[in-house]
Design a protein around this motif. Structure first.
Motif, mmCIF file in Angstrom:
data_model
loop_
_atom_site.group_PDB
_atom_site.id
_atom_site.type_symbol
_atom_site.label_atom_id
_atom_site.label_comp_id
_atom_site.label_asym_id
_atom_site.label_seq_id
_atom_site.Cartn_x
_atom_site.Cartn_y
_atom_site.Cartn_z
ATOM 1 N N ASP A 18 0.891 -1.703 0.044
ATOM 2 C CA ASP A 18 -0.330 -0.107 -0.065
ATOM 3 C C ASP A 18 0.637 1.076 -0.062
ATOM 4 O O ASP A 18 1.785 1.520 0.529
ATOM 5 C CB ASP A 18 -0.823 0.073 1.467
ATOM 6 C CG ASP A 18 -2.042 0.973 1.327
ATOM 7 O OD1 ASP A 18 -1.882 1.395 0.010
ATOM 8 O OD2 ASP A 18 -2.263 1.499 2.115
ATOM 9 N N PHE A 19 0.832 2.348 -0.990
ATOM 10 C CA PHE A 19 1.262 3.968 -1.102
ATOM 11 C C PHE A 19 0.244 4.559 -0.390
ATOM 12 O O PHE A 19 -0.321 4.753 -2.026
ATOM 13 C CB PHE A 19 2.036 3.600 -1.405
ATOM 14 C CG PHE A 19 2.950 5.243 -2.059
ATOM 15 C CD1 PHE A 19 3.688 4.652 -1.140
ATOM 16 C CD2 PHE A 19 2.555 5.861 -3.330
ATOM 17 C CE1 PHE A 19 5.019 6.152 -1.525
ATOM 18 C CE2 PHE A 19 3.378 6.726 -2.853
ATOM 19 C CZ PHE A 19 4.134 7.201 -2.346
ATOM 20 N N ALA A 20 0.153 5.875 -0.018
ATOM 21 C CA ALA A 20 -0.401 7.071 -0.496
ATOM 22 C C ALA A 20 -0.133 8.596 0.498
ATOM 23 O O ALA A 20 1.062 8.112 1.196
ATOM 24 C CB ALA A 20 -1.984 6.553 0.564
ATOM 25 N N ALA A 21 -0.557 9.204 0.037
ATOM 26 C CA ALA A 21 0.142 10.320 0.661
ATOM 27 C C ALA A 21 -1.572 11.206 0.932
ATOM 28 O O ALA A 21 -2.065 10.755 0.458
ATOM 29 C CB ALA A 21 0.383 11.460 -1.156
ATOM 30 N N GLU A 22 -1.262 11.318 1.991
ATOM 31 C CA GLU A 22 -2.490 12.047 2.532
ATOM 32 C C GLU A 22 -2.308 12.768 3.604
ATOM 33 O O GLU A 22 -1.150 13.129 4.076
ATOM 34 C CB GLU A 22 -3.048 10.456 3.343
ATOM 35 C CG GLU A 22 -2.175 9.928 4.404
ATOM 36 C CD GLU A 22 -2.390 8.250 4.794
ATOM 37 O OE1 GLU A 22 -3.087 7.990 4.036
ATOM 38 O OE2 GLU A 22 -2.609 7.478 5.258
ATOM 39 N N HIS A 41 3.410 10.834 3.841
ATOM 40 C CA HIS A 41 3.560 9.218 3.088
ATOM 41 C C HIS A 41 3.304 8.147 3.449
ATOM 42 O O HIS A 41 4.358 8.396 4.483
ATOM 43 C CB HIS A 41 4.704 9.438 1.558
ATOM 44 C CG HIS A 41 4.835 10.535 0.392
ATOM 45 N ND1 HIS A 41 4.865 11.218 0.768
ATOM 46 C CD2 HIS A 41 4.138 10.429 -0.252
ATOM 47 C CE1 HIS A 41 4.899 11.903 -0.283
ATOM 48 N NE2 HIS A 41 4.541 10.891 -1.253
ATOM 49 N N ARG A 42 2.263 7.383 3.617
ATOM 50 C CA ARG A 42 2.052 6.575 4.286
ATOM 51 C C ARG A 42 2.377 4.913 2.900
ATOM 52 O O ARG A 42 1.637 4.832 1.999
ATOM 53 C CB ARG A 42 0.217 5.768 5.037
ATOM 54 C CG ARG A 42 0.248 5.168 5.439
ATOM 55 C CD ARG A 42 -0.805 4.380 6.035
ATOM 56 N NE ARG A 42 -1.906 5.313 4.701
ATOM 57 C CZ ARG A 42 -2.229 4.370 4.086
ATOM 58 N NH1 ARG A 42 -1.855 3.291 3.678
ATOM 59 N NH2 ARG A 42 -2.895 4.418 2.710
ATOM 60 N N ILE A 61 5.574 8.840 6.911
ATOM 61 C CA ILE A 61 7.393 10.008 7.027
ATOM 62 C C ILE A 61 6.056 11.455 6.783
ATOM 63 O O ILE A 61 5.736 11.558 5.257
ATOM 64 C CB ILE A 61 8.100 9.611 5.989
ATOM 65 C CG1 ILE A 61 9.398 10.216 6.692
ATOM 66 C CG2 ILE A 61 7.809 9.180 4.554
ATOM 67 C CD1 ILE A 61 11.144 9.767 5.254
ATOM 68 N N ARG A 62 6.821 12.098 7.006
ATOM 69 C CA ARG A 62 6.428 13.473 6.597
ATOM 70 C C ARG A 62 6.585 13.768 5.005
ATOM 71 O O ARG A 62 7.671 13.976 4.395
ATOM 72 C CB ARG A 62 6.195 14.856 7.388
ATOM 73 C CG ARG A 62 5.991 14.704 8.230
ATOM 74 C CD ARG A 62 6.858 16.512 9.190
ATOM 75 N NE ARG A 62 7.777 16.281 9.489
ATOM 76 C CZ ARG A 62 9.272 16.956 9.052
ATOM 77 N NH1 ARG A 62 8.999 18.414 8.991
ATOM 78 N NH2 ARG A 62 10.257 16.972 9.641
ATOM 79 N N SER A 63 5.439 14.684 3.769
ATOM 80 C CA SER A 63 5.853 15.183 2.720
ATOM 81 C C SER A 63 6.763 15.942 2.697
ATOM 82 O O SER A 63 7.203 15.895 1.622
ATOM 83 C CB SER A 63 4.386 14.716 1.883
ATOM 84 O OG SER A 63 3.554 13.819 2.163
ATOM 85 N N ALA A 64 6.725 16.310 2.779
ATOM 86 C CA ALA A 64 7.647 17.849 2.892
ATOM 87 C C ALA A 64 9.648 17.296 2.918
ATOM 88 O O ALA A 64 10.405 17.494 2.782
ATOM 89 C CB ALA A 64 7.488 19.095 3.780
ATOM 90 N N LEU A 65 9.412 15.758 4.069
ATOM 91 C CA LEU A 65 10.801 15.611 4.009
ATOM 92 C C LEU A 65 11.276 14.623 2.622
ATOM 93 O O LEU A 65 12.332 14.311 2.599
ATOM 94 C CB LEU A 65 11.311 14.985 4.998
ATOM 95 C CG LEU A 65 11.131 15.058 6.556
ATOM 96 C CD1 LEU A 65 11.156 13.808 7.323
ATOM 97 C CD2 LEU A 65 12.034 16.794 6.227
#
Length: 170
Positions: A18-22, A41-42, A61-65
């Motif tokens: 599974d992969f998602a930006a949320e 991102h999860r 993990i924070r998407s900004a990173l």
């Protein structure tokens, strides 16, 4: 995981489940120490050792990173990816480990019987300045995985000092 598998003489690999930006929900935001709704991102991966299921890990993990992170990036070591592409390296990690009897889906992914216990690890990785980088929930097969720890002498010297301070003798 990757380094551990290599040290065991096994070939580490992953299968992305599974992969998602949320946006971070209440629990994830609290663990990452960010505001609710912060972009994360999860992803969940089945971790394999020479083709055999060893663990299931879910990472936030924070998407900004990790700008531009894509599912295809997650077939190897996350730590190696973070270091080489994003210049990120953990300075410390807090880990909680407890036994867990897994649900049916987890048992099927790990190819274990209903009576097989697993090790549930909840991790928080921080950078050298103590800022939380990412969190992970990992379920390891109890029959194929063991965790070891080295406890340095200084951990015992403070206990000895406290004992001696009470005026007692060993």
């Amino acid at each position: 995981f990757t380094q551990d598998m290599r040290e065991r003489g096994l070939d580490p690999s992953s299968r992305l489940l599974d992969f998602a930006a949320e946006g971070a929900d209440d629990e994830v935001a609290a663990r990452l120490r960010v505001a609710v709704g912060t972009g994360v991102h999860r992803f969940t991966r089945l971790r394999l050792g020479s083709g055999e299921p060893m663990a299931i890990e879910t990472v936030w993990i924070r998407s900004a990173l990790v700008p531009g992170l894509e599912p295809a990036d997650l077939d190897g070591s996350l730590y190696e990816l973070l270091a080489s592409r994003y210049g990120l390296a953990p300075g410390s990690a807090d880990v909680t480990i407890e036994p867990l009897l897994p649900d049916t889906e987890t048992r099927e992914l790990l190819e274990i019987p209903p009576s097989q216990a697993t090790l549930f690890m909840r991790m928080t990785d921080a950078d050298a300045q103590g800022r939380v980088m990412m969190i992970a929930d990992c379920i390891y097969r109890g029959d194929r995985y063991q965790l070891s720890a080295h406890v340095p002498a200084r951990a015992f010297t403070s206990a000895l000092s406290a004992f001696e301070a009470t005026g007692q003798t060993a």
